[in-house]
Design an enzyme around this catalytic site. Structure first.
Site, PDB file in Angstrom:
ATOM      1  N   TYR A 132      56.751  19.310 -46.665  1.00  0.00           N
ATOM      2  CA  TYR A 132      57.966  19.902 -47.226  1.00  0.00           C
ATOM      3  C   TYR A 132      59.005  19.971 -46.116  1.00  0.00           C
ATOM      4  O   TYR A 132      58.755  20.552 -45.055  1.00  0.00           O
ATOM      5  CB  TYR A 132      57.704  21.315 -47.769  1.00  0.00           C
ATOM      6  CG  TYR A 132      58.899  21.856 -48.520  1.00  0.00           C
ATOM      7  CD1 TYR A 132      58.946  21.808 -49.909  1.00  0.00           C
ATOM      8  CD2 TYR A 132      60.005  22.357 -47.851  1.00  0.00           C
ATOM      9  CE1 TYR A 132      60.053  22.263 -50.615  1.00  0.00           C
ATOM     10  CE2 TYR A 132      61.122  22.818 -48.536  1.00  0.00           C
ATOM     11  CZ  TYR A 132      61.145  22.770 -49.914  1.00  0.00           C
ATOM     12  OH  TYR A 132      62.245  23.213 -50.591  1.00  0.00           O
ATOM     13  N   GLN A 193      59.051  24.673 -57.099  1.00  0.00           N
ATOM     14  CA  GLN A 193      58.622  23.619 -58.027  1.00  0.00           C
ATOM     15  C   GLN A 193      58.038  22.421 -57.276  1.00  0.00           C
ATOM     16  O   GLN A 193      57.114  21.765 -57.775  1.00  0.00           O
ATOM     17  CB  GLN A 193      59.784  23.174 -58.922  1.00  0.00           C
ATOM     18  CG  GLN A 193      60.997  22.614 -58.215  1.00  0.00           C
ATOM     19  CD  GLN A 193      62.018  23.693 -57.844  1.00  0.00           C
ATOM     20  OE1 GLN A 193      61.677  24.869 -57.734  1.00  0.00           O
ATOM     21  NE2 GLN A 193      63.264  23.295 -57.678  1.00  0.00           N
ATOM     22  N   ASN A 216      62.333  28.143 -47.541  1.00  0.00           N
ATOM     23  CA  ASN A 216      62.884  29.478 -47.738  1.00  0.00           C
ATOM     24  C   ASN A 216      61.811  30.411 -48.300  1.00  0.00           C
ATOM     25  O   ASN A 216      60.631  30.055 -48.407  1.00  0.00           O
ATOM     26  CB  ASN A 216      64.109  29.423 -48.659  1.00  0.00           C
ATOM     27  CG  ASN A 216      63.780  28.885 -50.047  1.00  0.00           C
ATOM     28  OD1 ASN A 216      62.640  28.893 -50.483  1.00  0.00           O
ATOM     29  ND2 ASN A 216      64.810  28.415 -50.737  1.00  0.00           N
ATOM     30  N   SER A 239      62.696  31.778 -36.977  1.00  0.00           N
ATOM     31  CA  SER A 239      62.588  31.157 -35.664  1.00  0.00           C
ATOM     32  C   SER A 239      62.713  32.211 -34.570  1.00  0.00           C
ATOM     33  O   SER A 239      63.442  33.196 -34.713  1.00  0.00           O
ATOM     34  CB  SER A 239      63.681  30.104 -35.483  1.00  0.00           C
ATOM     35  OG  SER A 239      63.539  29.080 -36.436  1.00  0.00           O
ATOM     36  N   GLN A 261      68.003  29.436 -30.768  1.00  0.00           N
ATOM     37  CA  GLN A 261      67.251  29.951 -31.909  1.00  0.00           C
ATOM     38  C   GLN A 261      68.128  30.798 -32.819  1.00  0.00           C
ATOM     39  O   GLN A 261      67.985  30.765 -34.041  1.00  0.00           O
ATOM     40  CB  GLN A 261      66.053  30.764 -31.430  1.00  0.00           C
ATOM     41  CG  GLN A 261      65.000  29.937 -30.747  1.00  0.00           C
ATOM     42  CD  GLN A 261      64.592  28.718 -31.560  1.00  0.00           C
ATOM     43  OE1 GLN A 261      63.978  28.837 -32.622  1.00  0.00           O
ATOM     44  NE2 GLN A 261      64.934  27.530 -31.099  1.00  0.00           N
ATOM     45  N   HIS A 264      69.820  29.201 -35.838  1.00  0.00           N
ATOM     46  CA  HIS A 264      69.037  28.726 -36.982  1.00  0.00           C
ATOM     47  C   HIS A 264      69.420  29.464 -38.256  1.00  0.00           C
ATOM     48  O   HIS A 264      69.741  28.861 -39.265  1.00  0.00           O
ATOM     49  CB  HIS A 264      67.542  28.903 -36.722  1.00  0.00           C
ATOM     50  CG  HIS A 264      66.898  27.708 -36.102  1.00  0.00           C
ATOM     51  ND1 HIS A 264      66.768  26.515 -36.760  1.00  0.00           N
ATOM     52  CD2 HIS A 264      66.341  27.527 -34.881  1.00  0.00           C
ATOM     53  CE1 HIS A 264      66.162  25.641 -35.973  1.00  0.00           C
ATOM     54  NE2 HIS A 264      65.889  26.229 -34.822  1.00  0.00           N
ATOM     55  N   GLU A 329      56.939  32.619 -30.854  1.00  0.00           N
ATOM     56  CA  GLU A 329      56.862  31.214 -31.249  1.00  0.00           C
ATOM     57  C   GLU A 329      57.170  30.321 -30.047  1.00  0.00           C
ATOM     58  O   GLU A 329      56.404  29.422 -29.706  1.00  0.00           O
ATOM     59  CB  GLU A 329      57.864  30.955 -32.376  1.00  0.00           C
ATOM     60  CG  GLU A 329      57.922  29.513 -32.844  1.00  0.00           C
ATOM     61  CD  GLU A 329      59.046  29.274 -33.828  1.00  0.00           C
ATOM     62  OE1 GLU A 329      59.005  28.232 -34.519  1.00  0.00           O
ATOM     63  OE2 GLU A 329      59.988  30.096 -33.909  1.00  0.00           O
ATOM     64  N   HIS A 330      58.318  30.554 -29.412  1.00  0.00           N
ATOM     65  CA  HIS A 330      58.718  29.808 -28.218  1.00  0.00           C
ATOM     66  C   HIS A 330      58.822  30.774 -27.047  1.00  0.00           C
ATOM     67  O   HIS A 330      59.468  31.817 -27.153  1.00  0.00           O
ATOM     68  CB  HIS A 330      60.092  29.152 -28.402  1.00  0.00           C
ATOM     69  CG  HIS A 330      60.205  28.281 -29.611  1.00  0.00           C
ATOM     70  ND1 HIS A 330      60.795  28.710 -30.796  1.00  0.00           N
ATOM     71  CD2 HIS A 330      59.815  26.996 -29.826  1.00  0.00           C
ATOM     72  CE1 HIS A 330      60.766  27.726 -31.674  1.00  0.00           C
ATOM     73  NE2 HIS A 330      60.177  26.676 -31.124  1.00  0.00           N
ATOM     74  N   ASP A 363      61.808  21.056 -29.227  1.00  0.00           N
ATOM     75  CA  ASP A 363      62.128  20.908 -30.646  1.00  0.00           C
ATOM     76  C   ASP A 363      62.217  19.447 -31.055  1.00  0.00           C
ATOM     77  O   ASP A 363      61.929  19.115 -32.208  1.00  0.00           O
ATOM     78  CB  ASP A 363      63.474  21.582 -30.951  1.00  0.00           C
ATOM     79  CG  ASP A 363      63.308  23.026 -31.376  1.00  0.00           C
ATOM     80  OD1 ASP A 363      62.162  23.461 -31.593  1.00  0.00           O
ATOM     81  OD2 ASP A 363      64.326  23.719 -31.490  1.00  0.00           O
ATOM     82  N   GLU A 417      14.884  37.659 -46.815  1.00  0.00           N
ATOM     83  CA  GLU A 417      16.033  37.874 -47.703  1.00  0.00           C
ATOM     84  C   GLU A 417      15.631  37.846 -49.171  1.00  0.00           C
ATOM     85  O   GLU A 417      16.498  37.852 -50.059  1.00  0.00           O
ATOM     86  CB  GLU A 417      17.106  36.806 -47.431  1.00  0.00           C
ATOM     87  CG  GLU A 417      17.718  36.911 -46.029  1.00  0.00           C
ATOM     88  CD  GLU A 417      18.799  35.862 -45.779  1.00  0.00           C
ATOM     89  OE1 GLU A 417      18.980  34.976 -46.635  1.00  0.00           O
ATOM     90  OE2 GLU A 417      19.451  35.948 -44.721  1.00  0.00           O
ATOM     91  N   HIS A 422      14.115  29.311 -51.592  1.00  0.00           N
ATOM     92  CA  HIS A 422      14.502  28.819 -50.267  1.00  0.00           C
ATOM     93  C   HIS A 422      13.259  28.656 -49.388  1.00  0.00           C
ATOM     94  O   HIS A 422      13.076  27.633 -48.719  1.00  0.00           O
ATOM     95  CB  HIS A 422      15.464  29.816 -49.597  1.00  0.00           C
ATOM     96  CG  HIS A 422      16.879  29.719 -50.048  1.00  0.00           C
ATOM     97  ND1 HIS A 422      17.275  30.062 -51.308  1.00  0.00           N
ATOM     98  CD2 HIS A 422      18.011  29.324 -49.381  1.00  0.00           C
ATOM     99  CE1 HIS A 422      18.595  29.899 -51.419  1.00  0.00           C
ATOM    100  NE2 HIS A 422      19.056  29.445 -50.265  1.00  0.00           N
TER     101      HIS A 422
END
Length: 434
Positions: A132, A193, A216, A239, A261, A264, A329-330, A363, A417, A422
């Protein structure tokens, strides 16, 4: 106020930092209601629902599923259309990303025990993955390279890219990146969707084994909902960049790295830690002077004001403790000897070493993946990589002697058990003369 100022010596520092790090994630009742409705609709009505949502949300006039597909010839045409400088940059970045991820390839393995028993692991690529890539506020060809190339290195047979095209407008550099990365199929759908179509399959969109890539709040929520039907990479948050500096780096450089950042989106987070309070003041001055020069000034300004911070620490050791608490993250280690600090870093998605290594290099073209854990999840997760596109199967082979030896152990444990079948299945294979 341009950016928050915090000091670890203040009695309310912990509370302020906790508040600063908080953000509203994908858990939203109304969003969840909408997403569940979309997922159910696409699952039941397939292409018909997918086309209706695409026409409604992306302002398009699609009549049939085939109209959503961008054929390979169009990808190659886009590659021929963009400036040669962009072609060269995409190809250089792609080569570096591929070279880096080749080092992550894992081989299957086996070993044999003295009685002939063989144990091992078979590493197998996924059959089909879905990528995506957002197509709204900005185009992200770099994300296509970062997501598709490791999949190809892993040996995934089919890589499907979904990306929305509002008003039916395609982005040539995005399509060119898809061509260079070896994407097999591009489908112009987005939102919840698109996630539904990838998870459940429609006549146009094939069902995949895993969905990766940011989006999003609707996309993030949809990914969370379909997890279990398919695998997902992560639920991506805003970010982030965290910079640790000893006060010797050019303050303009540091300010621009924070902007990298903050631009963004409004909920991105940019934080600087330093024991040098005069340096923090210098960076704040650079922020005030350079912020108006940004094309995305309005977005960066909101990000810095609401979630950004310049934090004064008592020592560099205290700064490193905060790094592990934040788990960014960074992470930029903007110091003379970053290697000396590395053993103290336990939680970070990507670590940028030294004054000259800007986060933006990572990046786009350094080679390591830019799809990284956010919102503190670097405490337990890793960057996207080849290992995300493979699965592992255990291999167990028992020789007659091995089956007899292991059968005795299995029998005792199974009966402990109260699982008689088994135990008896194992006991059948124990040699009579033992």
């Amino acid at each position: 106020m341009l950016i928050n100022r915090l000091d670890t010596s203040s009695p309310d520092f912990d509370a302020k930092l906790t508040s600063l790090l908080e953000w509203e994630g994908a858990a939203n009742a109304e969003v969840e209601r909408v997403v569940k409705s979309v997922l159910s609709d696409v699952r039941q009505r397939g292409d018909t629902a997918l086309i209706e949502y695409t026409n409604r949300f992306d302002r398009r006039d699609v009549k049939r599923g085939q109209d959503l597909i961008i054929e390979s010839a169009a990808l190659q045409a886009a590659l021929a259309k963009i400036p040669q400088q962009q072609v060269d940059a995409l190809k250089q970045a792609a080569a570096r990303i591929e070279a880096y991820h080749q080092h992550q390839v894992q081989a299957s393995w086996q070993y044999q025990e003295a009685d002939g028993t063989i144990l091992g692991q078979k590493v197998t690529p996924l059959d089909r993955v879905g990528l995506y890539v957002p197509g709204g506020k900005a185009a992200y060809p770099s994300s296509i390279l970062m997501s598709a190339i490791p999949a190809k290195v892993a040996g995934v047979e089919e890589v499907v890219l979904v990306t929305p095209t509002p008003d039916g407008i395609t982005n040539d550099i995005v399509l060119a990146a898809a061509a260079i990365a070896g994407v097999d199929r591009v489908i112009t759908v987005g939102g919840a969707q698109a996630v539904a179509a990838l998870a459940y399959g429609t006549a146009t969109v094939p069902k995949v084994d895993k969905i990766v890539g940011p989006g999003n709040i609707y996309v993030a929520t949809a990914k969370r909902e379909v997890f279990g039907v398919v695998d997902i990479d992560m639920i991506a948050g805003p970010s982030e960049i965290l910079i640790v500096c000893d006060g010797k780096t050019n303050p303009d450089w540091v300010a621009m790295d924070l902007f990298s950042q903050a631009e963004h989106d409004e909920i991105a987070q940019a934080i600087l830690l330093s024991p040098d309070r005069e340096f923090l003041a210098a960076v704040e001055a650079s922020i005030a002077r350079l912020l108006p020069t940004l094309e995305r000034e309005a977005i960066a300004a909101v990000s810095l004001r609401n979630r950004g911070a310049l934090i004064a620490t008592d020592t560099m050791e205290q700064a490193l403790e905060l790094v592990n608490r934040i788990a960014p993250e960074h992470l930029e280690l903007s110091v003379d000897d970053p290697e000396a600090l590395l053993p103290s870093i336990r939680h970070a998605g990507a670590i940028f070493m030294g004054r000259h290594t800007s986060e933006s290099i990572g990046d786009y073209c350094a080679g390591p993946n830019h799809v990284l854990p956010t919102s503190g999840t670097a405490r337990f997760s890793s960057p996207l990589g080849v290992y995300d596109y493979v699965k592992r199967s255990s291999i167990i082979y028992c020789s007659p002697e091995g089956a007899s030896n292991l059968g005795k152990v299995a029998s005792v444990l199974a009966r402990g058990e109260s699982l008689e079948a088994h135990a008896r299945a194992a006991e059948y294979r124990i040699k009579d003369d033992e």
